[in-house]
Design an enzyme around this catalytic site. Structure first.
Site, PDB file in Angstrom:
ATOM      1  N   ASP A  22      25.737 -90.369  60.196  1.00 44.87           N
ATOM      2  CA  ASP A  22      25.368 -90.805  58.855  1.00 44.87           C
ATOM      3  C   ASP A  22      26.175 -89.955  57.856  1.00 44.87           C
ATOM      4  OD1 ASP A  22      23.818 -91.981  56.737  1.00 44.87           O
ATOM      5  OD2 ASP A  22      22.640 -90.139  56.702  1.00 44.87           O
ATOM      6  N   ASP A  42      25.513 -89.576  53.691  1.00 47.79           N
ATOM      7  CA  ASP A  42      24.700 -88.890  52.670  1.00 47.79           C
ATOM      8  C   ASP A  42      23.508 -88.193  53.315  1.00 47.79           C
ATOM      9  OD1 ASP A  42      25.668 -89.902  49.780  1.00 47.79           O
ATOM     10  OD2 ASP A  42      25.869 -91.536  51.222  1.00 47.79           O
TER      11      ASP A  42
END
Length: 245
Positions: A20, A22
């Site tokens: 991922d 953010d």
């Protein structure tokens, strides 16, 4: 003393890695455009992609175009829109069949929510739309109600909640399915998957990887059952750097 956590990870020759963005690789910012991308991350991603011989993919809720803005030199695989779109190694972008339907309406919806509540920020994506209330937490209920009203008229779209964000996306798009699809292709096939994430949207992908004899890395305790717990994106970057050293 060096952190020995990286020894919990499989050998790089046996692994593939899904990250991922953010909250996992970079710190959450007041708005998506305000994130700080450390130079260390750019060199780390290059090193990971090289060491893993291309078995690296960024798997983000952001649009691919947004990732490219913040990581212009990264040439690896990028999954955007929670799985609604994928950029392959050669730069070709593919999207889920039908994901363009209702996108214009989703954008209109997000713009209207922002117009009704100026403290909410609309984010228009190639595969959906999000409204951010980080700077107006008192408007969370209003944002959620607006999304539910919109979804009553769009049966092919689904609600996606994240950090102080409510998003509408194609129902068929999710990170676990995106990871599963990549695991069926070269160069990922036959390797142990690792997924690192910090959000509810990442948990199904973490669970998929664990079920496939892989590893889940949870940031900020988002998944209590994960194999490895990291306190921050900085800790994740340090772990991965140590792993490929």
């Amino acid at each position: 003393m060096p952190d020995p956590t990286h020894y919990l990870l499989p050998a790089t020759s046996e692994a593939c890695l899904f990250l991922d963005f953010d909250g996992t690789l970079v710190d959450i910012a007041p708005t998506p455009d305000e994130i700080d991308v450390p130079q260390q991350l750019i060199s780390l991603l290059d090193g990971l992609d090289r060491t893993l011989e291309g078995r690296l993919a960024l798997v983000s809720g952001r649009a691919i175009a947004s990732i490219e803005t913040h990581l212009p030199s990264f040439s690896g695989i990028v999954v955007g829109g929670h799985g609604a779109e994928r950029r392959d190694k050669g730069g070709r972008v593919v999207r889920l069949a039908g994901c363009d339907e209702d996108i214009g309406r989703a954008h209109d919806w997000a713009r209207q929510v922002q117009a009704d509540h100026p403290d909410i920020r609309a984010e228009l994506k190639r595969t959906g739309a999000a409204i951010h209330f980080r700077q107006a937490t008192h408007l969370e209920a209003a944002a959620r109600a607006a999304a539910m009203t919109y979804l009553e008229t769009c049966e092919d779209m689904a609600l996606q909640e994240a950090h102080m964000t409510i998003e509408v996306r194609p129902k068929a798009a999710n990170k676990a399915r995106a990871v599963e699809a990549l695991m069926q292709r070269e160069p990922f096939a036959g390797h142990r998957p690792i997924f690192a994430g910090d959000d509810q949207t990442d948990i199904p992908a973490m669970d998929f990887c664990r079920a496939a004899d892989g590893i889940a890395i949870s940031v900020n305790a988002i998944h209590p059952g994960a194999d490895i717990q990291m306190a921050s994106p900085r800790a994740v970057r340090a772990l991965l750097q140590e792993w490929i050293r």
